[in-house]
Design an enzyme around this catalytic site. Structure first.
Site, PDB file in Angstrom:
ATOM      1  N   ASP A 147       1.194  -1.135   0.264  1.00  0.00           N
ATOM      2  CA  ASP A 147       0.376  -0.110  -0.535  1.00  0.00           C
ATOM      3  C   ASP A 147       0.484   1.116  -0.431  1.00  0.00           C
ATOM      4  O   ASP A 147       1.732   1.201   0.560  1.00  0.00           O
ATOM      5  CB  ASP A 147      -0.746  -0.195   1.191  1.00  0.00           C
ATOM      6  N   ASP A 197      -0.130   5.135   0.884  1.00  0.00           N
ATOM      7  CA  ASP A 197      -0.255   6.017   1.557  1.00  0.00           C
ATOM      8  C   ASP A 197      -0.290   5.528   3.266  1.00  0.00           C
ATOM      9  O   ASP A 197      -0.658   4.291   3.633  1.00  0.00           O
ATOM     10  CB  ASP A 197      -1.572   7.099   1.655  1.00  0.00           C
ATOM     11  N   ASP A 226       1.267   9.387   5.164  1.00  0.00           N
ATOM     12  CA  ASP A 226       0.215  10.106   4.094  1.00  0.00           C
ATOM     13  C   ASP A 226       0.162  11.459   4.402  1.00  0.00           C
ATOM     14  O   ASP A 226       0.250  11.879   5.399  1.00  0.00           O
ATOM     15  CB  ASP A 226      -0.757   9.357   4.996  1.00  0.00           C
ATOM     16  N   SER A 244      -8.997   7.834  -4.083  1.00  0.00           N
ATOM     17  CA  SER A 244     -10.373   8.136  -4.819  1.00  0.00           C
ATOM     18  C   SER A 244     -10.696  10.048  -5.127  1.00  0.00           C
ATOM     19  O   SER A 244     -11.306  10.491  -5.219  1.00  0.00           O
ATOM     20  CB  SER A 244     -11.431   8.455  -3.657  1.00  0.00           C
ATOM     21  N   CYS A 253      -6.732   3.029  -7.740  1.00  0.00           N
ATOM     22  CA  CYS A 253      -8.342   2.603  -7.842  1.00  0.00           C
ATOM     23  C   CYS A 253      -8.817   4.251  -8.104  1.00  0.00           C
ATOM     24  O   CYS A 253      -8.415   4.837  -7.559  1.00  0.00           O
ATOM     25  CB  CYS A 253      -9.130   2.228  -6.988  1.00  0.00           C
ATOM     26  N   CYS A 300     -17.218   0.653  -7.114  1.00  0.00           N
ATOM     27  CA  CYS A 300     -16.154  -0.536  -7.834  1.00  0.00           C
ATOM     28  C   CYS A 300     -15.344  -1.950  -7.426  1.00  0.00           C
ATOM     29  O   CYS A 300     -15.603  -2.242  -6.436  1.00  0.00           O
ATOM     30  CB  CYS A 300     -15.172   0.541  -8.440  1.00  0.00           C
TER      31      CYS A 300
END
Length: 561
Positions: free
Chosen positions: A378, A380, A386, A423, A455, A463
């Site tokens: 992953d 962040d 982050d 997002s 994504c 989704c």
């Protein structure tokens, strides 16, 4: 309710949400001594389903026994048990007691388990409980009832089987390539024995009621023939003797299918001869009509022989199945006869078809566990600090140890991939070009990335790629030409863990300030930092042997993506 000096244990229950789960938990809660340290229920239903919320209410005098519910994503009982025991093992227990969700525990079961565990020596890996299947008193049992009753004589059935955590860790747990509750227990027992452990039979007992089933259940269970093919591939032609598994009727099914095929082929030949087709013209004869007659007679002979053989074998199979069952005049006799007549005709074809499917599917299958061939991280909060909705490459700062962690993975010969929810794109806060620029800077700082999967959707888009759904993991694995089961996913929140689990990958959680306690409790593996997570992933690669409901929905929001 008390705990004795017996070894500490946790209970793991895979479930597909049957009502019998609550009955099992009620009988577990009613045990008045030697209670488990923890109970883990693995919700193995497929798809997006409402949270499973069983109630576990031990008697008022009991100490706290936490119940944790985690998802299995419909990947089968082997994968569900692996998820469960890895979560439970993090409580520090020595033993894992596996129970099926359709059993009931009589009074004193926990005392019996404690005694069985205490009797195990250091070389004993497991202890099996005794299974009692109640059968009707007013008639002989049906085929399905007898099928369930066979559990009473089964070896190493996980309806009630306690395994030492050390043994599970050594062999990598259950082989998740067994998708049904069939043979996965025998496979584990063989691998544990091969690793030098012994298995014991205990004195405790459980009750396993016969659950309702429709008329085609005996046809559907023939899918287990594919698992038999996998057992032969993994353990050799003598696997039945080694696993103490009774011989089945597969050879008889093959003979029945051959007879049926002979009859069908004979009918086709006879029809071809009747109309003067290609087969008739190939037969040497002065008179073409004579050639047709020869072919027709040969076809009719094959049709008659095949039909008689098929009919005889099917009738014999029906007699074998009905012999121990209800008699004329018994309740339900006619219904049972109808079920047995129809399925006796279909079972041989199903059994052979599933066996062939298993042989083809597993022709290159190797040992379990699968080797680790890629590490997916992953972004962040895991690989870099982050910065919510960051579109500025100059603000990218690697997490402590991130550069060294990536270097170690590459030095081990494994690719490194990035999988990230972004997002901000879907929300209109970032452009894709900005995200790509940030990811390029991440790759530059950590020495390169072999694949980057993002994504771009907002949470409400629904989704398939947004974590905790598995789309990013599946896509990254495809990019690297590896199976998802050969990937380790490292992340800082529950969404990362759940995405890995749903995809069939392994997962390591690296908690940060935004990680929920429930997410930590539900993780199958937890690391102190990214370097520790990579050490665990590389250790798995080198080994190659091997009510709290997790709320992952807010996790992406807490991470600002």
């Amino acid at each position: 309710m008390t705990r004795s000096a017996a070894p500490a244990y946790a209970v793991v229950i895979p479930s597909v949400g049957r009502p019998s789960l609550q009955r099992l938990l009620d009988t577990l809660a009613a045990q008045d001594e030697n209670t488990p340290t923890a109970v883990v229920v693995v919700d193995d239903r497929r798809g997006d389903v409402a949270a499973l919320t069983p109630v576990f209410a031990p008697t008022a005098s009991a100490g706290p026994v936490p119940l944790t519910v985690v998802r299995g994503y419909g990947r089968g009982p082997a994968a569900a048990r692996n998820r469960g025991w890895r979560v439970a093992a993090r409580t520090g227990v020595t033993w894992i007691a596996f129970l099926d969700d359709d059993v009931e525990l009589p009074a004193g079961w926990a005392n019996g388990l404690a005694a069985d565990l205490a009797s195990c020596g250091p070389g004993d890996a497991a202890t099996q409980g005794r299974i009692h299947v109640p059968l009707p008193a007013d008639r002989r049992p049906t085929d399905w009832e007898r099928n369930t009753a066979a559990l009473m004589d089964a070896d190493w059935a996980t309806a009630d089987m306690a395994y030492r955590v050390a043994a599970l860790e050594q062999v990598g747990g259950f082989d998740e390539r067994f998708p049904r509750a069939f043979r996965e227990d025998a496979d584990l027992a063989l691998r544990v024995r091969d690793a030098g452990w012994t298995l014991r039979r205990g004195q405790r007992s459980i009750v396993h009621p016969v659950r309702p089933a429709d008329a085609w259940v005996s046809h559907r269970v023939q899918a287990g023939n594919a698992d038999d093919a996998l057992m032969r591939r993994l353990h050799g032609p003598d696997w039945r003797a080694r696993a103490e598994a009774p011989a089945g009727g597969f050879r008889r099914h093959v003979a029945t299918v051959v007879a049926a095929a002979t009859g069908v082929l004979g009918a086709a030949i006879a029809l071809d001869g009747l109309v003067g087709g290609a087969i008739a013209r190939s037969v040497p004869a002065a008179d073409p009509t004579a050639g047709q007659a020869v072919v027709r007679r040969a076809g009719l002979a094959a049709l008659a022989a095949g039909t008689l053989a098929w009919g005889g074998l099917t009738a014999r199979f029906l007699r074998l199945r009905m012999g121990p069952g209800p008699r004329p005049g018994d309740p339900g006799y006619r219904d049972e006869l109808t079920r047995m007549a129809v399925t006796s005709a279909t079972i041989p074809v199903a059994a052979v078809a599933h066996h062939v499917r298993g042989v083809v599917a597993h022709r290159r299958t190797g040992p379990w566990p699968r080797p680790v061939r890629a590490v997916l991280v992953d972004r962040d909060g895991t690989l870099v600090r982050d910065v919510p909705y960051n579109g500025d490459p100059t603000k990218v700062e690697p997490m402590p140890g991130a550069v060294e962690a990536a270097r170690r993975v590459r030095a081990a010969g494994l690719p490194v991939g990035l999988v990230s929810n972004q997002s901000g794109i879907g929300r209109g806060l970032l452009t894709r070009d900005q995200v790509d620029a940030v990811n390029a800077r991440v790759a530059e700082l950590v020495g390169g990335l072999d694949t980057v999967r993002v994504c771009p959707h907002a949470p409400e888009a629904g989704c398939a790629c947004r974590k905790p759904r598995p789309g990013l993991i599946l896509a990254a694995a495809a990019d690297l030409s590896v199976d998802p089961a050969e990937c380790v996913v490292i992340g800082d929140i529950g969404a990362d863990v759940e995405a890995a689990q749903a995809a069939g990958a392994r997962a390591v959680l690296v908690p940060t300030d935004v990680t929920l306690p429930t997410e930590i409790d539900a993780a199958p593996a937890v690391a102190r930092d990214l370097l520790d997570a990579v050490t665990q992933a590389l250790g798995a690669a080198e080994a190659t042997v091997g009510t709290r409901t997790v709320d992952t929905a807010p996790a992406g929001e807490r991470a600002g993506v």
